[in-house]
Design a protein around this motif. Structure first.
Motif, mmCIF file in Angstrom:
data_model
loop_
_atom_site.group_PDB
_atom_site.id
_atom_site.type_symbol
_atom_site.label_atom_id
_atom_site.label_comp_id
_atom_site.label_asym_id
_atom_site.label_seq_id
_atom_site.Cartn_x
_atom_site.Cartn_y
_atom_site.Cartn_z
ATOM 1 N N LEU A 1 5.835 0.047 -1.195
ATOM 2 C CA LEU A 1 5.310 -0.642 -2.574
ATOM 3 C C LEU A 1 4.161 0.086 -3.054
ATOM 4 O O LEU A 1 4.094 0.125 -4.359
ATOM 5 N N LEU A 2 3.572 0.992 -2.286
ATOM 6 C CA LEU A 2 2.495 1.927 -2.996
ATOM 7 C C LEU A 2 3.359 2.938 -3.904
ATOM 8 O O LEU A 2 3.036 3.176 -5.043
ATOM 9 N N MET A 3 4.369 3.337 -3.511
ATOM 10 C CA MET A 3 5.147 4.396 -4.534
ATOM 11 C C MET A 3 5.711 3.613 -5.551
ATOM 12 O O MET A 3 5.758 3.912 -6.756
ATOM 13 N N TRP A 4 6.214 2.085 -5.417
ATOM 14 C CA TRP A 4 6.658 1.455 -6.670
ATOM 15 C C TRP A 4 5.403 1.288 -7.624
ATOM 16 O O TRP A 4 5.571 1.291 -8.647
ATOM 17 N N ALA A 5 4.422 0.905 -7.244
ATOM 18 C CA ALA A 5 3.160 0.753 -7.981
ATOM 19 C C ALA A 5 2.780 2.220 -8.702
ATOM 20 O O ALA A 5 2.576 2.065 -9.852
ATOM 21 N N ALA A 6 3.026 3.329 -8.067
ATOM 22 C CA ALA A 6 2.871 4.644 -8.621
ATOM 23 C C ALA A 6 3.812 4.878 -9.512
ATOM 24 O O ALA A 6 3.466 5.154 -10.680
ATOM 25 N N GLY A 7 5.276 4.519 -9.412
ATOM 26 C CA GLY A 7 6.226 4.636 -10.403
ATOM 27 C C GLY A 7 6.212 3.843 -11.732
ATOM 28 O O GLY A 7 6.517 4.151 -12.600
ATOM 29 N N TYR A 8 5.362 2.757 -11.631
ATOM 30 C CA TYR A 8 4.908 1.915 -12.802
ATOM 31 C C TYR A 8 3.618 1.802 -13.468
ATOM 32 O O TYR A 8 3.366 1.383 -14.269
ATOM 33 N N GLY A 9 2.921 2.899 -12.595
ATOM 34 C CA GLY A 9 1.620 2.992 -13.289
ATOM 35 C C GLY A 9 0.465 1.755 -13.114
ATOM 36 O O GLY A 9 -0.433 1.698 -13.921
ATOM 37 N N HIS A 10 0.784 1.041 -11.973
ATOM 38 C CA HIS A 10 -0.062 -0.051 -12.031
ATOM 39 C C HIS A 10 -1.127 0.123 -10.973
ATOM 40 O O HIS A 10 -1.157 0.110 -9.714
ATOM 41 N N GLU A 11 -2.196 0.384 -11.528
ATOM 42 C CA GLU A 11 -3.545 0.651 -10.637
ATOM 43 C C GLU A 11 -4.021 -0.391 -9.998
ATOM 44 O O GLU A 11 -4.444 -0.291 -8.750
ATOM 45 N N PRO A 12 -4.012 -1.637 -10.611
ATOM 46 C CA PRO A 12 -4.543 -2.844 -9.801
ATOM 47 C C PRO A 12 -3.578 -3.110 -8.438
ATOM 48 O O PRO A 12 -4.173 -3.484 -7.450
ATOM 49 N N ILE A 13 -2.288 -2.840 -8.553
ATOM 50 C CA ILE A 13 -1.622 -2.802 -7.641
ATOM 51 C C ILE A 13 -1.699 -2.048 -6.448
ATOM 52 O O ILE A 13 -1.984 -2.310 -5.381
ATOM 53 N N ARG B 1 -4.643 -0.565 -5.920
ATOM 54 C CA ARG B 1 -5.906 -0.921 -5.380
ATOM 55 C C ARG B 1 -5.688 -1.813 -4.457
ATOM 56 O O ARG B 1 -6.463 -1.765 -2.975
ATOM 57 N N LEU B 2 -5.085 -2.692 -4.588
ATOM 58 C CA LEU B 2 -4.665 -3.764 -3.599
ATOM 59 C C LEU B 2 -4.154 -3.383 -2.492
ATOM 60 O O LEU B 2 -4.537 -3.821 -1.292
ATOM 61 N N GLU C 1 3.917 13.136 -11.519
ATOM 62 C CA GLU C 1 4.933 13.368 -12.144
ATOM 63 C C GLU C 1 5.265 12.630 -13.457
ATOM 64 O O GLU C 1 5.948 12.996 -14.420
ATOM 65 N N LEU C 2 4.922 11.378 -13.259
ATOM 66 C CA LEU C 2 5.044 10.317 -14.448
ATOM 67 C C LEU C 2 3.906 10.368 -15.458
ATOM 68 O O LEU C 2 3.606 9.584 -16.258
ATOM 69 N N ASP C 3 2.924 11.140 -15.205
ATOM 70 C CA ASP C 3 1.723 11.245 -16.025
ATOM 71 C C ASP C 3 0.729 10.274 -16.174
ATOM 72 O O ASP C 3 -0.001 10.013 -16.940
ATOM 73 N N TYR C 4 0.445 9.566 -14.738
ATOM 74 C CA TYR C 4 -0.292 8.518 -14.553
ATOM 75 C C TYR C 4 -1.416 9.372 -13.827
ATOM 76 O O TYR C 4 -2.064 9.371 -12.428
ATOM 77 N N ALA C 5 -2.163 10.420 -14.425
ATOM 78 C CA ALA C 5 -3.006 11.067 -13.708
ATOM 79 C C ALA C 5 -4.320 10.314 -13.035
ATOM 80 O O ALA C 5 -4.520 10.847 -11.843
ATOM 81 N N PRO C 6 -4.795 9.345 -13.702
ATOM 82 C CA PRO C 6 -5.914 8.743 -13.053
ATOM 83 C C PRO C 6 -5.622 7.976 -11.736
ATOM 84 O O PRO C 6 -6.293 7.943 -10.387
ATOM 85 N N LEU C 7 -4.263 7.309 -11.688
ATOM 86 C CA LEU C 7 -3.807 6.834 -10.568
ATOM 87 C C LEU C 7 -3.215 7.873 -9.693
ATOM 88 O O LEU C 7 -3.591 7.521 -8.412
ATOM 89 N N ALA C 8 -2.848 9.069 -9.983
ATOM 90 C CA ALA C 8 -2.551 10.040 -9.123
ATOM 91 C C ALA C 8 -4.021 10.458 -8.173
ATOM 92 O O ALA C 8 -3.902 10.791 -6.993
ATOM 93 N N ARG C 9 -4.909 10.521 -8.730
ATOM 94 C CA ARG C 9 -5.908 10.923 -8.107
ATOM 95 C C ARG C 9 -6.495 10.034 -7.175
ATOM 96 O O ARG C 9 -7.053 10.230 -6.046
ATOM 97 N N LEU C 10 -6.370 8.695 -7.480
ATOM 98 C CA LEU C 10 -6.639 7.477 -6.615
ATOM 99 C C LEU C 10 -5.874 7.643 -5.368
ATOM 100 O O LEU C 10 -5.892 7.307 -4.170
ATOM 101 N N LEU C 11 -4.455 8.080 -5.793
ATOM 102 C CA LEU C 11 -3.617 7.981 -4.336
ATOM 103 C C LEU C 11 -3.607 9.177 -3.583
ATOM 104 O O LEU C 11 -2.744 9.381 -2.564
ATOM 105 N N GLU C 12 -4.092 10.301 -3.807
ATOM 106 C CA GLU C 12 -4.621 11.432 -3.199
ATOM 107 C C GLU C 12 -4.694 11.247 -1.787
ATOM 108 O O GLU C 12 -5.534 10.427 -1.507
ATOM 109 N N PRO C 13 -3.897 11.664 -0.910
ATOM 110 C CA PRO C 13 -4.020 11.714 0.578
ATOM 111 C C PRO C 13 -5.287 12.251 1.120
ATOM 112 O O PRO C 13 -5.945 13.005 0.535
#
Length: 218
Positions: free
Chosen positions: A167-179, A181-182, A206-218
């Protein structure tokens, strides 16, 4: 040629009349059920109530296998959903593509209907023809309130879906930061990789969601 006796003619006529009446009842049922489907598709709540009172089957379906409940959920029609649930509509009944009313409600971004369906016993685990669950639709559509209810109802936060997507990857793929975060608040694992070896952060980057990518960094 020998003619049938009067009593035999009477019996034959009675049988024909009975068969005709039965056929007419069958045609009437088909008509009323078809009318129910059309009324539900149009969102005509009073008409749906009338047809149900006249004996229409609440789980009637159209050529795509959609029931009135699936139609109502997909259009976010809360009033119609209430009527159909009160008439004991089957909350698990999927259409020919495997889409359930719960999936339809999540796709329609209707947390109120998602909640009503879950309260009526809708399962969260069914997968449709394209390998999506109700939670995937909620994540993809960005419906945080929908997804939160699905997680509370038992959807695993790190469920491995088709191609090992989460689900986290689906959120990343659509650029949904609130999802995202939840999901992270619920303990989603940032380090998981899909069958290409990509993490949620990789997908967002890869999809240019830079702020979300930083949030998701392991």
């Amino acid at each position: 040629m020998r003619m049938p006796s009067p009593s035999r003619w009477i019996a034959v006529l009675a049988l024909a009349a009975a068969c005709g009446a039965q056929a007419q009842r069958g045609a009437d049922n088909i008509n009323v059920n078809g009318q129910l489907v059309l009324a539900a598709r149009a969102g005509l709540v009073p008409r749906v109530q009338q047809l149900l009172a006249e004996g229409a089957q609440v789980n009637s379906r159209d050529r795509n296998g959609d029931s009135p409940l699936n139609m109502a959920a997909g259009k976010g029609n809360v009033e119609l959903v209430d009527v159909l649930l009160a008439a004991k509509a089957d909350v698990q009944l999927a259409n020919l593509s495997g889409v359930t009313p719960l999936m339809s409600a999540a796709y329609a971004r209707s947390p109120e209907i998602v909640g009503k369906l879950l309260a009526a016993g809708a399962r969260t685990d069914p997968v449709d023809r394209v390998k999506k669950t109700a939670a995937v639709y909620a994540a993809g559509q960005g419906c945080t309130a929908c997804l939160e209810q699905l997680l509370v109802a038992g959807t695993p936060v790190d469920a491995r879906l088709d191609h090992n997507l989460t689900l986290l990857m689906w959120a990343a793929g659509y650029g949904h930061e609130p999802i995202a975060r939840l999901l992270l608040q619920r303990g989603a694992d940032r380090t998981l990789r899909d069958d290409r070896g990509k993490t949620a952060a990789d997908i967002a980057r890869e999809l240019d969601y830079a702020p979300l990518a930083r949030l998701l960094e392991p």
